[in-house]
Every structure is written in C-alpha cells, then in structure tokens.
Design an enzyme around this catalytic site. Structure first.
Site, PDB file in Angstrom:
ATOM      1  N   THR A 120      12.745   2.667  -1.075  1.00  0.00           N
ATOM      2  CA  THR A 120      13.173   1.874  -2.213  1.00  0.00           C
ATOM      3  C   THR A 120      13.205   2.293  -3.616  1.00  0.00           C
ATOM      4  OG1 THR A 120      11.207   0.605  -2.375  1.00  0.00           O
ATOM      5  CG2 THR A 120      12.852  -0.290  -0.837  1.00  0.00           C
ATOM      6  N   GLY A 169       1.665  -2.275  -7.873  1.00  0.00           N
ATOM      7  CA  GLY A 169       0.815  -1.162  -7.648  1.00  0.00           C
ATOM      8  C   GLY A 169       0.300  -0.742  -6.330  1.00  0.00           C
ATOM      9  N   GLY A 211       4.503  -0.185   1.901  1.00  0.00           N
ATOM     10  CA  GLY A 211       5.772  -1.021   2.038  1.00  0.00           C
ATOM     11  C   GLY A 211       6.745  -0.847   0.890  1.00  0.00           C
ATOM     12  N   GLY A 212       7.903  -1.227   1.276  1.00  0.00           N
ATOM     13  CA  GLY A 212       9.033  -1.055   0.246  1.00  0.00           C
ATOM     14  C   GLY A 212       9.546  -2.304  -0.536  1.00  0.00           C
ATOM     15  N   THR A 235       2.001   1.921  -4.590  1.00  0.00           N
ATOM     16  CA  THR A 235       2.008   3.186  -4.257  1.00  0.00           C
ATOM     17  C   THR A 235       0.410   3.859  -4.875  1.00  0.00           C
ATOM     18  OG1 THR A 235       4.145   3.616  -4.755  1.00  0.00           O
ATOM     19  CG2 THR A 235       2.720   5.581  -5.104  1.00  0.00           C
ATOM     20  N   LYS A 282       6.193   5.792   4.386  1.00  0.00           N
ATOM     21  CA  LYS A 282       6.963   4.836   3.752  1.00  0.00           C
ATOM     22  C   LYS A 282       8.330   4.533   4.247  1.00  0.00           C
ATOM     23  CE  LYS A 282       8.334   2.848  -0.822  1.00  0.00           C
ATOM     24  NZ  LYS A 282       8.498   3.051  -2.232  1.00  0.00           N
TER      25      LYS A 282
END
Length: 375
Positions: free
Chosen positions: A41, A14, A116-117, A16, A37
């Site tokens: 990814t 979750g 984070g990716g 995003t 970002k």
C-alpha cells in the site's frame, strides 16, 4: 511456527516500525524470522515497477533473500482497486497467491511477521482485509492503536470484535505523556475487563512523530533562504489562507508546526514569525519573500523553505512526509526496538515460536517441551 499479523485501527500508526522491531527482537531470541506484507500500500515507482517501500526495508534489515513479488504479492494501487471494482481481479486467485507466497517464505521459519496494509479494513474489495488475511494464514493479530481521548476506545473495541478469537492483544503506540495516566489506570483495566488484553503502552517519541525541518526541506526539494538551524521537528501543517489577525490567534495555539503559504503573502509570514509554535515557513509558487521577512526569520532563528510547487501540492506532499516520518529506516526500527523492550510485553507477544511450531506440527514431544519452558 508462530505467525503474527501486525495491523492497526488507522493508517500511519507505526505498523512498519513495530513489525520490524518485533522481528529484530525475535532474532535476538534466537528465532528464525520471516516477513511479508500481503498488500503493498505504500507504493513508489522503482526500476519500472510499482513496489511497496516497507518490504524493501524489511528485506534489507532482516537480510532476507526472498523476491519482492513474494514479500508483496498484491500491489494494492489505485489502479488495482479500480480494476477489482470492475470485476477484473479474481479474489480467489489473489488469496491463493498470498497463501502460496506465505508458505514459501515461512519454510523453516520459527516466526512469521505479517504486516497489514493501510488499516484493518483495507483489502475488503478482494476479500483480503487484515482479519481475512489472518484467517487465511492462521495468524494471531497484534492490534496497534494510538490514544488521545476516551473515544478512541470505541475504535479499539470495534477492531477487536472484527478480529475475534485471533486477537493476540492491543499495543498502544505513540501515547502522549498527558494521556498515560488515564490509559494506565482506566482504559487498560476497562479493556482487559472486556477480554481485550493490552500488551504494551509505548510512549510518543518525537523522533518518530515528526520530521526535522532539514529532512522536510530535502523531501520537498526546497531551497533554504535562511541559515537558521533546521533541527527542529515538525508534526503538523497550517495553510496560510486567512487574514493576519485571524492567523495570529490560530498560530499562537499550535506547536511543532510549519506554515505553508504563498511566497507573496508577507503579511502572513510576519505574523507566523511571532508564533513560538511555528518551526518553519514553507513558501510556495517560487515567490521570494521581501528581504525584511528573511531578516526577521534570521533574527528569530526560523528557517524559510522555498518550493516551486503550488500550495495544495506542497501540503499533500508535506503531509505524506510527516505521516511516513522516519519509520522506514534502520535507526527508527532500532528506536522502536528499544521502546518495545521497555514498554511492551515482548515475551507475551512473541511467545516461544519454536515450541509453538513443534506443537502445531504434532511433534509428540511438544507438550513436554512447552511445559519445561513454562517452568
């Protein structure tokens, strides 16, 4: 300026939805908010380029005028990873590129949200794990985690240790009702006793946990063979490669599932229609089922979706759809915004970005402003 990096113990937790919902909440507080970002990814081809869908959504929802190469300086594709392993990517250059993009995006902002990716460790090949990105950008880290059993705390503690002093706190997301009491009365006090602050426990919301049969049909380009309602939610998939008797025992134990099987397996299709937890059948290979199966499905109100692809391809695509869920649209961000408002310490997460920015900039009046705010 305050910078928050939103990361997670696992992928598809979750990030995003939480990142963009926090950005919206900060904007409502009168803060000027930026987003980036660093590692793209969640990739798709777009006008001849491979881009991450999340920064595209952020640019739309937050009304950002930044270019995609700034919002997503590293396209973390399988090809990129292969090239990095072969020594064809320079980690120092990549880190400098991320830093330069961040500085451009952060100009005149009170708050920067950095997403984070993948998971916490993604990017290690080029020295860009999320903890390393947090160090590079001087960010506080909001760690997301799901919770279903006590063993999940191991992952939270390990991730918190990786993040170190930059840990802002943990946010448990998509927590099932059955886990709430244990989390609240045992896990949260345990973590806080280990100096791991818990900043929220967000309940599982079905609209965010799965996709409707109708949305699934659209994503799979499936033909609907029945007129049954398609508003039921699907969260998991079962692959029909077993005998009818074995399948029935297994299907009766599941819920909110779709059965994916060949269109030439009417025995399995009939069994699945007797299981209340099966919300739809997805038949692969373009094989149409017998009329008796379609009639039974109509009677039971179970949609049948017909796809041309093989079973393995269909499973991979369907799982990707459910993992993504509806976490990449404006409505979902609004749902998450309300969930965070009700179930998270938003003030503790966002803080007073303007005062914090003044203090970091060495404003001589910053201490007085902060004290006044605390009062």
């Amino acid at each position: 300026m305050k910078t928050i990096l939103v990361t997670a113990t696992e992928d598809s937790t979750g990030k995003t939805a939480v990142a963009l919902a926090l950005a919206k909440l900060a904007a409502e507080r009168g803060q000027s908010v930026g987003y980036m970002k660093p590692k793209g990814t969640r990739l798709q081809s777009n006008v001849g380029k491979t881009l991450d869908e999340d920064p595209m959504l952020a640019r739309e929802l937050l009304d950002l005028d930044a270019e995609m190469h700034e919002l997503e300086p590293v396209v973390y594709s399988p090809t990129f990873v292969e090239q990095a392993i072969r020594g064809r990517e320079d980690p120092d250059e990549l880190r400098e590129g991320v830093r330069e993009s961040f500085e451009a995006l952060a100009a005149d902002k009170d708050l920067m949200i950095v997403e984070g990716g993948g998971k916490l460790t993604t990017g290690g090949i080029v020295g860009l794990t999320d903890p390393e990105v947090a160090d590079l950008l001087d960010a506080e880290v909001l760690l997301l985690s799901e919770y279903g059993q006590a063993g999940d705390v191991d992952d939270v503690l390990a991730a918190a240790d990786d993040v170190g002093d930059r840990l802002l706190g943990v946010l448990f997301n998509a927590v099932p009702d059955a886990s709430f009491d244990d989390l609240d009365t045992e896990v949260v006090p345990f973590l806080e006793g280990r100096d791991v602050p818990v900043l929220g426990v967000v309940p599982r919301e079905q609209e965010l946990a799965g996709v409707t049969v109708a949305a699934l049909a659209e994503e799979l380009s499936a033909e609907r063979l029945t007129d049954a309602p398609a508003d039921a939610f699907v969260e998991r998939f079962l692959v029909g490669a077993m005998s009818g008797d074995s399948a029935l025992r297994h299907l009766r134990r599941t819920k909110d599932a779709a059965l994916i099987t060949g269109g030439d397996r009417p025995d399995l299709q009939r069994v699945a229609l007797e299981a209340p937890g099966v919300k739809c059948l997805i038949l692969t290979g373009g094989f149409r089922p017998p009329g008796a199966v379609v009639g039974k499905a109509e009677e039971k109100g179970v949609p049948i979706l017909l796809v041309q692809s093989d079973t393995l391809t269909t499973v991979e695509r369907a799982e990707d759809v459910v993992r993504s869920g509806r976490t990449r649209d404006a409505e979902t961000v609004e749902i998450m915004r309300d969930l965070l408002y009700d179930h998270a310490d938003v003030a503790g997460i966002l803080g007073d970005a303007e005062a914090d920015g003044a203090e970091r900039a060495g404003d001589p009046g910053s201490d007085e402003e902060t004290d006044a705010t605390d009062e």
